[in-house]
Design a protein around this motif. Structure first.
Motif, mmCIF file in Angstrom:
data_model
loop_
_atom_site.group_PDB
_atom_site.id
_atom_site.type_symbol
_atom_site.label_atom_id
_atom_site.label_comp_id
_atom_site.label_asym_id
_atom_site.label_seq_id
_atom_site.Cartn_x
_atom_site.Cartn_y
_atom_site.Cartn_z
ATOM 1 N N THR A 1 1.092 -1.144 -0.019
ATOM 2 C CA THR A 1 -0.085 0.085 0.082
ATOM 3 C C THR A 1 0.912 1.183 0.028
ATOM 4 O O THR A 1 0.505 2.292 -0.759
ATOM 5 N N LEU A 2 1.929 1.405 0.885
ATOM 6 C CA LEU A 2 2.803 2.420 0.844
ATOM 7 C C LEU A 2 3.450 2.654 -0.459
ATOM 8 O O LEU A 2 3.917 3.669 -0.888
ATOM 9 N N GLN A 3 3.920 1.559 -1.207
ATOM 10 C CA GLN A 3 4.483 1.535 -2.276
ATOM 11 C C GLN A 3 3.677 2.222 -3.507
ATOM 12 O O GLN A 3 4.009 2.917 -4.112
ATOM 13 N N ASN A 4 2.456 1.654 -3.341
ATOM 14 C CA ASN A 4 1.444 2.311 -4.372
ATOM 15 C C ASN A 4 1.166 3.559 -4.071
ATOM 16 O O ASN A 4 0.973 4.659 -5.124
ATOM 17 N N LYS A 5 1.125 4.103 -2.732
ATOM 18 C CA LYS A 5 0.852 5.731 -2.526
ATOM 19 C C LYS A 5 2.086 6.341 -3.075
ATOM 20 O O LYS A 5 1.868 7.470 -3.409
ATOM 21 N N ALA A 6 3.372 5.786 -2.900
ATOM 22 C CA ALA A 6 4.446 6.600 -3.289
ATOM 23 C C ALA A 6 4.511 6.652 -4.863
ATOM 24 O O ALA A 6 4.940 7.510 -5.267
ATOM 25 N N GLU B 1 8.247 5.367 7.016
ATOM 26 C CA GLU B 1 7.356 4.391 7.441
ATOM 27 C C GLU B 1 7.582 2.854 6.708
ATOM 28 O O GLU B 1 7.550 1.946 7.199
ATOM 29 N N ALA B 2 7.960 3.315 5.382
ATOM 30 C CA ALA B 2 8.395 1.971 4.712
ATOM 31 C C ALA B 2 9.459 1.310 5.414
ATOM 32 O O ALA B 2 9.708 0.100 5.313
ATOM 33 N N GLY B 3 10.549 2.135 5.524
ATOM 34 C CA GLY B 3 11.896 1.484 6.001
ATOM 35 C C GLY B 3 11.347 0.917 7.521
ATOM 36 O O GLY B 3 12.001 -0.286 7.700
ATOM 37 N N GLN C 1 11.917 -3.128 8.077
ATOM 38 C CA GLN C 1 12.710 -3.603 9.198
ATOM 39 C C GLN C 1 11.871 -4.607 9.868
ATOM 40 O O GLN C 1 12.514 -5.791 10.290
ATOM 41 N N ARG C 2 10.847 -4.566 10.353
ATOM 42 C CA ARG C 2 9.891 -5.455 10.870
ATOM 43 C C ARG C 2 9.680 -6.489 10.114
ATOM 44 O O ARG C 2 9.557 -7.688 10.742
ATOM 45 N N MET C 3 9.558 -6.293 8.896
ATOM 46 C CA MET C 3 9.415 -7.580 8.100
ATOM 47 C C MET C 3 10.589 -8.532 8.034
ATOM 48 O O MET C 3 10.290 -9.823 8.221
ATOM 49 N N ASN C 4 11.798 -7.997 8.029
ATOM 50 C CA ASN C 4 12.967 -8.872 8.009
ATOM 51 C C ASN C 4 12.964 -9.501 9.581
ATOM 52 O O ASN C 4 13.463 -10.762 9.516
ATOM 53 N N LYS C 5 12.638 -8.947 10.543
ATOM 54 C CA LYS C 5 12.708 -9.588 11.972
ATOM 55 C C LYS C 5 11.505 -10.795 11.892
ATOM 56 O O LYS C 5 11.795 -11.690 12.517
ATOM 57 N N LEU C 6 10.333 -10.188 11.369
ATOM 58 C CA LEU C 6 9.241 -11.379 11.161
ATOM 59 C C LEU C 6 9.608 -12.851 10.532
ATOM 60 O O LEU C 6 9.697 -13.620 10.638
ATOM 61 N N LEU C 7 10.490 -12.622 9.280
ATOM 62 C CA LEU C 7 10.872 -13.292 8.618
ATOM 63 C C LEU C 7 12.040 -14.375 9.232
ATOM 64 O O LEU C 7 12.133 -15.542 9.097
ATOM 65 N N GLU C 8 12.967 -13.715 9.874
ATOM 66 C CA GLU C 8 13.760 -14.484 10.710
ATOM 67 C C GLU C 8 13.155 -15.324 11.676
ATOM 68 O O GLU C 8 13.459 -16.510 11.836
ATOM 69 N N ARG C 9 12.165 -14.550 12.428
ATOM 70 C CA ARG C 9 11.389 -15.635 13.543
ATOM 71 C C ARG C 9 10.619 -16.828 12.857
ATOM 72 O O ARG C 9 10.678 -17.906 13.309
#
Length: 130
Positions: free
Chosen positions: A38-43, A64-66, A70-78
């Motif tokens: 959604t953020l990418q589409n808004k940008a 916000e996208a950054g 970062q949260r996505m990277n942590k979730l993927l690791e978990r």
């Protein structure tokens, strides 16, 4: 006669709890993917020159996208950690185990061979049927 309530075995509770956590992280990843897209589409829409009236601050969206990335990277690791923990808890591979996720029997299994073709999979797969 087959035991129809084997999935209620108390010894499966730790596996069931780990699967619940795994599924919750999977859900969070999907929701975060939607936010990022959604953020990418808004940008992308803000970059179009045909909208002079509405100019949101690009810096806030980038920040916000950054943060989301970062949260996505942590979730993927978990997610990968949980996947490995679930695999280690399973009694055997290439076979489903019935578990109780709170709404009747569910199944989880770790597969290295396709069940239909009996061919080796290019990458092992954890399957949760709920």
């Amino acid at each position: 006669m087959e035991n129809l309530i084997a999935y209620l075995d108390e010894s499966l509770v730790p596996l069931e709890n780990k699967i619940q956590e795994y599924l919750e992280v999977e859900k969070e990843i999907r929701l975060l993917e939607v936010k990022i897209l959604t953020l990418q589409n808004k940008a992308a829409a803000a970059d179009e020159p045909e909208q002079p009236d509405h100019q949101p601050s690009a810096g806030t969206e980038e920040t916000e996208a950054g943060e989301h990335q970062q949260r996505m990277n942590k979730l993927l690791e978990r997610y990968q950690e949980l996947q490995q923990e679930v695999i280690n808890m399973l009694p055997e591979k290439n076979k489903f185990v019935e578990i109780n996720l709170g709404y009747g029997p569910s199944m989880v299994g770790y597969f290295t061979v396709d069940l239909e073709t009996h061919q080796e999979l290019p990458e092992p797969v954890l399957r949760v049927v709920h």
